[in-house]
Enzyme design. Structure first.
Site, PDB file in Angstrom:
ATOM      1  N   ASP A 167       0.988  -1.323  -0.029  1.00  0.00           N
ATOM      2  CA  ASP A 167       0.119   0.301   0.108  1.00  0.00           C
ATOM      3  C   ASP A 167       0.892   1.350   0.140  1.00  0.00           C
ATOM      4  OD1 ASP A 167      -2.300  -1.430   0.208  1.00  0.00           O
ATOM      5  OD2 ASP A 167      -2.431  -1.283   2.312  1.00  0.00           O
ATOM      6  N   LYS A 168       0.354   2.281  -0.541  1.00  0.00           N
ATOM      7  CA  LYS A 168       1.154   3.702  -0.448  1.00  0.00           C
ATOM      8  C   LYS A 168       1.654   3.997   0.816  1.00  0.00           C
ATOM      9  CE  LYS A 168       0.289   8.514  -1.025  1.00  0.00           C
ATOM     10  NZ  LYS A 168      -0.666   9.750  -1.481  1.00  0.00           N
TER      11      LYS A 168
END
Length: 338
Positions: A167-168
């Site tokens: 995920d970011k």
């Protein structure tokens, strides 16, 4: 494939999807035009229906979008009315301008923390905040762009060699292929669960019960909030089996530091399973975890990655120390990490 997090796009995109990435964007410097002549068979047919016959490689919804944007010319004039009739011999021009999406796969010079590099693969330590793959809202400045800017060889490998995601706002280790042979092997290994991935998670709540526990609960789209994932009943909702092992490393009355081992790679798997145990990650607002102290992004770090080298057969194992914000959060609560 997925990492701890984001869903992976289909690897094989068809010609229609590739063409439709060229939707119109004001101010674009390049334009592809498709000129066609209306045949006698399409005389007095609605323009939108005629377009579907004249340029069948594009979907009707995409052609309707071009019509609405004024990117379809009928005899030199913008044609904005899908229902207007065309006549045999009419000249139709479809204009397609490059979009951010169509220009996303471009090299960018960005610093990368490379933990290991050989002829066949890289291992990188991704910082929190870096998006892995271009997507709406993040068409540039991604790990993919950085890989293309760092190594011309990445241009020859699908997705610049990215075989799984984080995920970011998750930091930590990722393996990236530098050849198609290595990529295909790594994809097979991840699917066969032959790549070991372990994470550090800082979560809310005092840990109660055994220090080690395993959660085996299917994950699917949350039926009450489509932006989230959730533990679901497969008899009622779509989803996939998922398993995560957890081990308490340190804790206090407010939070717990947990080592998480993935056995599957579902979207937001660790975040969902931790929340299902009433231990949402610190600063993971999507799953009920409030921010506190120095931790302003979800407190998740991929600290260990181990696998057999897909070409040489060598046993590979890598570790990445927690980033500064996570270390500061541990100090904030008086927890130690070894």
């Amino acid at each position: 494939m997925v990492g701890d997090g984001l869903p992976w796009p289909d690897e094989d995109a068809d010609a229609q999807a590739l063409g439709e990435s060229l939707a119109s964007e004001p101010g674009a410097s390049e334009c592809e035009s498709r000129a066609v002549t209306v045949s006698a068979a399409l005389h007095q047919v609605r323009l939108d229906k005629a377009l579907a016959e004249l340029v069948p490689e594009f979907s009707r919804s995409y052609l309707q979008q071009l019509l609405a944007q004024g990117d379809v010319l009928l005899n030199g004039q913008s044609a904005l009315k899908p229902a207007q009739k065309v006549r045999a011999g009419d000249q139709v021009v479809v204009q397609m301008h490059p979009t951010q999406q169509s220009q996303a796969f471009k090299p960018e010079q960005m610093p990368l923390d490379v933990v290991h590099e050989d002829e066949y693969l890289l291992v990188v330590n991704k910082p929190a905040g870096l998006v892995v793959h271009p997507a709406p809202g993040n068409w540039s400045g991604t790990l993919l762009n950085a890989l293309l800017g760092r190594d011309a060889q990445a241009l020859q490998v699908p997705r610049a060699g990215i075989v799984h995601r984080l995920d970011k706002d998750t930091s930590g280790l990722m393996v990236v292929a530098r050849s198609r042979t290595a990529m295909d092997a790594l994809v097979r290994m991840i699917a066969a669960r032959e790549v070991s991935r372990q994470y550090l998670a800082l979560a809310w709540g005092a840990w109660v019960g055994p220090a080690r526990r395993s959660v085996q609960a299917p994950i699917g789209r949350d039926p009450r909030n489509r932006l989230r994932m959730a533990v679901v009943d497969l008899a009622r909702h779509a989803g996939k089996e998922a398993r995560t092992d957890f081990e308490l490393l340190a804790g206090c009355d407010e939070v717990c530091l947990v080592r998480c081992t993935l056995h599957t790679g579902r979207t937001h798997q660790i975040r969902v399973h931790m929340a299902s145990m009433r231990h949402p990650l610190v600063a993971d607002a999507l799953y009920g975890g409030a921010a506190a102290g120095p931790m302003q992004r979800q407190a998740l770090h991929a600290f260990r990655l181990a696998f057999t080298h897909p070409v040489t057969g060598e046993a590979m194992e890598f570790h990445a120390q927690p980033p500064e914000d996570l270390l500061q959060a541990l100090d904030f609560w008086g927890l130690r990490y070894n």
